[in-house]
Design a protein around this motif. Structure first.
Motif, PDB file in Angstrom:
ATOM      1  N   ARG A   1       5.721  19.669 -29.737  1.00  8.83           N
ATOM      2  CA  ARG A   1       5.906  18.997 -30.985  1.00  8.83           C
ATOM      3  C   ARG A   1       5.597  17.731 -30.508  1.00  8.83           C
ATOM      4  O   ARG A   1       4.843  16.978 -31.153  1.00  8.83           O
ATOM      5  CB  ARG A   1       7.549  18.616 -31.255  1.00  8.83           C
ATOM      6  CG  ARG A   1       7.515  19.716 -32.229  1.00  8.83           C
ATOM      7  CD  ARG A   1       9.618  19.744 -32.942  1.00  8.83           C
ATOM      8  NE  ARG A   1       9.611  20.351 -33.467  1.00  8.83           N
ATOM      9  CZ  ARG A   1      10.524  21.461 -32.682  1.00  8.83           C
ATOM     10  NH1 ARG A   1      11.222  21.339 -31.526  1.00  8.83           N
ATOM     11  NH2 ARG A   1      11.112  22.632 -33.654  1.00  8.83           N
ATOM     12  N   ASP A   2       5.129  16.965 -29.652  1.00  6.89           N
ATOM     13  CA  ASP A   2       4.899  15.874 -28.825  1.00  6.89           C
ATOM     14  C   ASP A   2       2.926  15.901 -28.557  1.00  6.89           C
ATOM     15  O   ASP A   2       2.359  14.907 -29.392  1.00  6.89           O
ATOM     16  CB  ASP A   2       4.871  15.529 -27.362  1.00  6.89           C
ATOM     17  CG  ASP A   2       6.566  14.621 -27.182  1.00  6.89           C
ATOM     18  OD1 ASP A   2       7.199  14.749 -28.019  1.00  6.89           O
ATOM     19  OD2 ASP A   2       6.829  15.365 -26.223  1.00  6.89           O
ATOM     20  N   GLN A   3       2.868  17.485 -28.631  1.00  2.00           N
ATOM     21  CA  GLN A   3       1.310  17.665 -28.819  1.00  2.00           C
ATOM     22  C   GLN A   3       0.231  18.062 -29.761  1.00  2.00           C
ATOM     23  O   GLN A   3      -0.643  17.664 -30.546  1.00  2.00           O
ATOM     24  CB  GLN A   3       1.008  18.559 -27.665  1.00  2.00           C
ATOM     25  CG  GLN A   3       1.442  18.481 -26.486  1.00  2.00           C
ATOM     26  CD  GLN A   3       1.223  19.643 -25.010  1.00  2.00           C
ATOM     27  OE1 GLN A   3       1.109  20.846 -25.834  1.00  2.00           O
ATOM     28  NE2 GLN A   3       1.286  19.065 -24.211  1.00  2.00           N
ATOM     29  N   ASN A   4       1.955  17.854 -30.587  1.00  2.00           N
ATOM     30  CA  ASN A   4       1.840  18.164 -32.622  1.00  2.00           C
ATOM     31  C   ASN A   4       2.105  18.071 -33.174  1.00  2.00           C
ATOM     32  O   ASN A   4       3.032  18.622 -34.420  1.00  2.00           O
ATOM     33  CB  ASN A   4       1.169  20.209 -32.427  1.00  2.00           C
ATOM     34  CG  ASN A   4       0.481  21.162 -31.405  1.00  2.00           C
ATOM     35  OD1 ASN A   4      -1.100  20.581 -30.713  1.00  2.00           O
ATOM     36  ND2 ASN A   4       1.197  21.151 -29.929  1.00  2.00           N
ATOM     37  N   PRO A   5       2.334  16.633 -33.882  1.00  2.00           N
ATOM     38  CA  PRO A   5       3.106  16.204 -34.007  1.00  2.00           C
ATOM     39  C   PRO A   5       3.022  16.868 -35.855  1.00  2.00           C
ATOM     40  O   PRO A   5       3.868  16.299 -36.222  1.00  2.00           O
ATOM     41  CB  PRO A   5       3.091  14.565 -34.557  1.00  2.00           C
ATOM     42  CG  PRO A   5       1.851  14.581 -33.800  1.00  2.00           C
ATOM     43  CD  PRO A   5       1.264  15.471 -32.479  1.00  2.00           C
ATOM     44  N   ARG A   6       1.883  16.722 -35.973  1.00  2.00           N
ATOM     45  CA  ARG A   6       2.099  17.168 -37.817  1.00  2.00           C
ATOM     46  C   ARG A   6       2.429  18.411 -37.380  1.00  2.00           C
ATOM     47  O   ARG A   6       2.456  19.616 -38.934  1.00  2.00           O
ATOM     48  CB  ARG A   6       0.677  17.101 -37.906  1.00  2.00           C
ATOM     49  CG  ARG A   6       0.688  15.689 -38.133  1.00  2.00           C
ATOM     50  CD  ARG A   6      -0.501  15.315 -38.572  1.00  2.00           C
ATOM     51  NE  ARG A   6      -1.225  13.957 -38.819  1.00  2.00           N
ATOM     52  CZ  ARG A   6      -2.564  13.415 -39.650  1.00  2.00           C
ATOM     53  NH1 ARG A   6      -3.163  14.053 -39.816  1.00  2.00           N
ATOM     54  NH2 ARG A   6      -2.403  11.951 -39.644  1.00  2.00           N
TER      55      ARG A   6
ATOM     56  N   GLU B   1       9.653  23.499 -26.526  1.00  2.00           N
ATOM     57  CA  GLU B   1       9.175  23.067 -28.025  1.00  2.00           C
ATOM     58  C   GLU B   1       8.821  21.718 -28.089  1.00  2.00           C
ATOM     59  O   GLU B   1       8.475  21.266 -28.750  1.00  2.00           O
ATOM     60  CB  GLU B   1      10.345  23.286 -28.420  1.00  2.00           C
ATOM     61  CG  GLU B   1      10.918  25.193 -29.165  1.00  2.00           C
ATOM     62  CD  GLU B   1      11.885  25.282 -29.410  1.00  2.00           C
ATOM     63  OE1 GLU B   1      12.616  25.375 -29.704  1.00  2.00           O
ATOM     64  OE2 GLU B   1      11.415  26.943 -30.464  1.00  2.00           O
ATOM     65  N   ASP B   2      10.026  20.553 -27.787  1.00  2.00           N
ATOM     66  CA  ASP B   2       9.405  18.959 -27.100  1.00  2.00           C
ATOM     67  C   ASP B   2       8.330  18.652 -27.082  1.00  2.00           C
ATOM     68  O   ASP B   2       7.714  18.022 -27.620  1.00  2.00           O
ATOM     69  CB  ASP B   2      10.440  18.590 -26.675  1.00  2.00           C
ATOM     70  CG  ASP B   2      12.434  19.065 -27.698  1.00  2.00           C
ATOM     71  OD1 ASP B   2      12.298  18.620 -28.535  1.00  2.00           O
ATOM     72  OD2 ASP B   2      13.462  18.716 -27.154  1.00  2.00           O
ATOM     73  N   GLY B   3       7.805  19.731 -25.853  1.00  2.00           N
ATOM     74  CA  GLY B   3       6.250  19.300 -25.372  1.00  2.00           C
ATOM     75  C   GLY B   3       4.991  19.668 -26.325  1.00  2.00           C
ATOM     76  O   GLY B   3       4.133  18.624 -26.616  1.00  2.00           O
TER      77      GLY B   3
END
Length: 78
Positions: free
Chosen positions: A45-50, A41-43
């Motif tokens: 979020r990093d790849q899709n910050p919005r 999930e963190d990865g």
């Protein structure tokens, strides 16, 4: 071919695992799974910050499904 011989750290983990109850092993497996999901999930979020939470959940489900399909193909080849 030389037989497999576990390293000392592996032997220690093997000894610990054999002395652990099935319930404790199940709990440890669940904890590892939860940790792995948080890392993915963190990865995402990093790849899709919005991305919103619904998008993160959808992308996580897609990655899990992809992993299952890859595992199924690997098992089918054996």
């Amino acid at each position: 071919m030389k037989p497999f011989a576990p390293s000392p750290p592996d032997r220690s983990r093997i000894a610990q695992a054999t002395s652990t109850s099935p319930e404790q092993r199940m709990l440890a497996g669940l904890e590892h799974s939860e940790l792995a999901i948080r890392v993915v999930e963190d990865g995402i979020r990093d790849q899709n910050p919005r991305a919103d939470d619904a998008t993160i959940t959808r992308l996580l489900a897609e990655r899990i499904e992809l992993m299952r399909r890859m595992q199924d193909r690997t098992l089918a080849k054996k």
